[in-house]
Design a protein around this motif. Structure first.
Motif, PDB file in Angstrom:
ATOM      1  N   SER A   2       0.823  -1.205   0.000  1.00 27.47           N
ATOM      2  CA  SER A   2       0.000   0.000   0.000  1.00 27.47           C
ATOM      3  C   SER A   2       0.857   1.255   0.000  1.00 27.47           C
ATOM      4  CB  SER A   2      -0.941   0.005   1.207  1.00 27.47           C
ATOM      5  OG  SER A   2      -1.876  -1.049   1.111  1.00 27.47           O
ATOM      6  N   ILE A   6       0.926   4.290  -2.802  1.00 33.11           N
ATOM      7  CA  ILE A   6       0.742   5.695  -2.427  1.00 33.11           C
ATOM      8  C   ILE A   6       1.897   6.544  -2.945  1.00 33.11           C
ATOM      9  CG2 ILE A   6       0.671   7.302  -0.476  1.00 33.11           C
ATOM     10  CD1 ILE A   6      -0.791   5.068   1.087  1.00 33.11           C
ATOM     11  N   ALA A  10       1.431   9.392  -5.765  1.00 33.56           N
ATOM     12  CA  ALA A  10       1.719  10.757  -5.317  1.00 33.56           C
ATOM     13  C   ALA A  10       2.859  11.372  -6.123  1.00 33.56           C
ATOM     14  CB  ALA A  10       2.060  10.751  -3.826  1.00 33.56           C
ATOM     15  N   SER A 283      -3.665   4.552 -10.724  1.00 35.01           N
ATOM     16  CA  SER A 283      -4.845   4.994  -9.959  1.00 35.01           C
ATOM     17  C   SER A 283      -6.135   4.529 -10.618  1.00 35.01           C
ATOM     18  CB  SER A 283      -4.840   6.519  -9.817  1.00 35.01           C
ATOM     19  OG  SER A 283      -5.126   7.154 -11.048  1.00 35.01           O
ATOM     20  N   PRO A 297      -5.744   2.950  -0.970  1.00 30.34           N
ATOM     21  CA  PRO A 297      -4.714   3.806  -1.583  1.00 30.34           C
ATOM     22  C   PRO A 297      -4.970   4.077  -3.064  1.00 30.34           C
ATOM     23  CG  PRO A 297      -3.811   1.631  -1.021  1.00 30.34           C
ATOM     24  CD  PRO A 297      -5.135   1.747  -0.356  1.00 30.34           C
ATOM     25  N   GLY A 301      -5.578   7.744  -4.681  1.00 30.66           N
ATOM     26  CA  GLY A 301      -4.855   8.244  -5.841  1.00 30.66           C
ATOM     27  C   GLY A 301      -5.783   8.655  -6.963  1.00 30.66           C
TER      28      GLY A 301
END
Length: 364
Positions: A2, A6, A10, A283, A297, A301
Motif C-alpha cells: 500500500s 501511495i 503521489a 490509480s 490507496p 490516488g
C-alpha cells in the motif's frame, strides 16, 4: 504494498504540477502593430465545418490583417466555395510533389503568394477571441522570436472529451520548463506567428517538407538559426475544435504524432511525463480493485488525479464533468491511441491523415 502504491501515485501526480506551466497568452490592451503588414495563411483540406468559425472570428478582430490567404489542399467538400464567399484570397494547392507532406506544401504555397512581413499560420479549426490577433502580435514582439499557441480545446460530443489526457500531454510537452533549452524544441502547428525574415532564414516549410511532425521540426530549425521559440496556452483567446467529424478522425489525428513526438523531447521532460502517466494508469485500476487490500490507496490516488484534472482542464479545454471524474476512460483512450501509433510507425511505416498515407521519414 500500500505504501508503494501511495508513493508511486503521489510522485506521478506531483510530476503533473512540475510539468504544467500556466503560460497563458498575454492579453494586449494597447499594442498597435502599425509597422507590420500581417499575412494570415490557412491551409485547409476538407474544412467546410470549421472554416466559417475561423473566418468569422478573423473579421471580428480588433486589428485587421493585411491579407487572409486560404490554401485549398484538394478538398472534396465545400471548403473552396466557403473561402470564396468571404471575399478572401484563395489559392488552389498545386499537385503535391514527391517528398512533401500535404500540409507543409499548402503552407509553403501560401507563403509564396503572401506579401506581409509577419506571418500568422493558422489551422482551419482555430477560433479566435476578438483580442487574439493583437495579443498574438504583442506576445511575438515581447518574445522577440517565433511564438506558437496550444489552443484551448472546445469539445461538444462525448467522444471528443476522451482526448482530455492526450491534451494534457500536449500542454506538458509544449510548456515544460525543461524544454526551454532543448535544441529540438517544437512549435505548436495550429497557431504560429513569425516574422518573414525569421521564416525565410530557415527556408520555411521547405526545410521540413518531408516531416510528419512538421511543427515540431520547424521549431528546431528556428532555434538552430538563432531565433527564440516561445509557446503559450491559448486559454481565453485562441481555441479550436479539433475533430468534429467523428472518432476515426480523432484517432488518426492523435496517433500520427503520438510516438514520433517523443523523440524530440528532452529526457527531463519524458521522465516526469512517464511518471505522471504511470500514476494515472495505476490509480485507474481502483475501478477494478475495490475488493482488494489496495483499494483505499488506489481510490485515494484516483481522487487525487481527478482533482488535478479538474484544475488543469480550466486552462486546457471544455471537457465537462464526466470525463475528468471518470478519467480512467480517457487513460484507456490514451493507451489505445499509443498502440495504434506504434502499429503505424513500426509496422506500416506510414501514418494516415485526411485520406493520405504519410511515410515515416519522408514523403507524401
Amino acid at each position: 504494498m500500500s505504501i508503494v502504491i501511495i508513493v508511486l501515485i503521489a510522485a506521478g501526480c506531483l510530476c503533473g504540477w512540475i510539468l504544467f506551466r500556466k503560460n497563458v497568452l498575454p492579453v494586449s490592451q494597447t499594442f498597435s502593430p502599425d509597422a507590420y503588414k500581417v499575412s494570415v495563411i490557412i491551409p485547409a483540406r476538407n474544412e467546410e465545418r470549421n472554416l466559417p468559425y475561423l473566418l468569422d472570428s478573423l473579421k471580428a478582430q480588433t486589428i485587421s490583417p493585411h491579407e487572409i490567404i486560404v490554401v485549398d489542399d484538394f478538398s472534396e467538400d465545400r471548403t473552396k466555395e466557403i473561402a470564396l464567399s468571404y471575399g478572401i484570397k484563395l489559392i488552389e494547392n498545386p499537385q503535391l510533389p514527391e517528398g512533401w507532406t500535404g500540409k507543409s506544401w499548402a503552407v509553403w504555397n501560401g507563403y509564396l503568394q503572401a506579401s506581409g512581413d509577419v506571418f500568422i499560420f493558422l489551422d482551419a479549426d482555430i477560433r479566435l477571441d476578438p483580442r487574439a490577433f493583437e495579443s498574438l502580435l504583442y506576445a511575438r514582439e515581447q518574445a522577440q522570436g517565433v511564438i506558437s499557441v496550444v489552443p484551448y480545446h472546445h469539445t461538444e460530443k462525448l467522444y471528443e472529451k476522451l482526448a482530455l489526457v492526450l491534451n494534457m500531454l500536449g500542454i506538458f510537452t509544449f510548456t515544460s520548463v525543461y524544454e526551454k533549452h532543448n535544441p529540438k524544441k517544437g512549435v505548436y502547428g495550429s497557431c504560429i506567428v513569425a516574422l518573414r525574415d525569421d521564416y525565410e532564414k530557415i527556408n520555411g516549410h521547405e526545410s521540413v517538407k518531408y516531416e510528419v511532425l512538421d511543427d515540431l521540426m520547424i521549431g528546431s530549425r528556428f532555434i538552430a538559426a538563432g531565433v527564440p521559440v516561445t509557446n503559450f496556452i491559448g486559454y481565453g483567446l485562441v481555441s479550436f475544435r479539433m475533430y468534429p467529424n467523428g472518432m476515426r478522425s480523432q484517432i488518426e489525428g492523435f496517433s500520427k504524432g503520438a510516438v514520433l513526438s517523443t523523440g524530440t523531447l528532452s529526457p527531463r521532460t519524458i521522465v516526469p511525463i512517464a511518471a505522471w502517466v504511470a500514476g494515472l494508469l495505476l490509480s485507474s485500476t481502483a475501478l477494478f480493485m475495490s475488493f482488494t487490500p489496495w483499494a483505499w490507496p488506489l481510490w485515494g490516488g484516483y481522487v487525487l488525479y481527478m482533482l488535478q484534472l479538474f484544475y488543469f482542464k480550466r486552462y486546457v479545454g471544455r471537457f465537462g464533468v464526466v470525463i475528468p471524474a471518470l478519467h480512467a476512460v480517457a487513460a484507456l483512450f490514451l493507451a489505445a491511441v499509443m498502440l495504434y501509433s506504434v502499429y503505424q510507425v513500426v509496422f506500416l511505416r506510414h501514418v494516415k491523415w485526411k485520406g493520405r498515407n504519410i511515410r515515416v521519414g519522408g514523403g507524401r
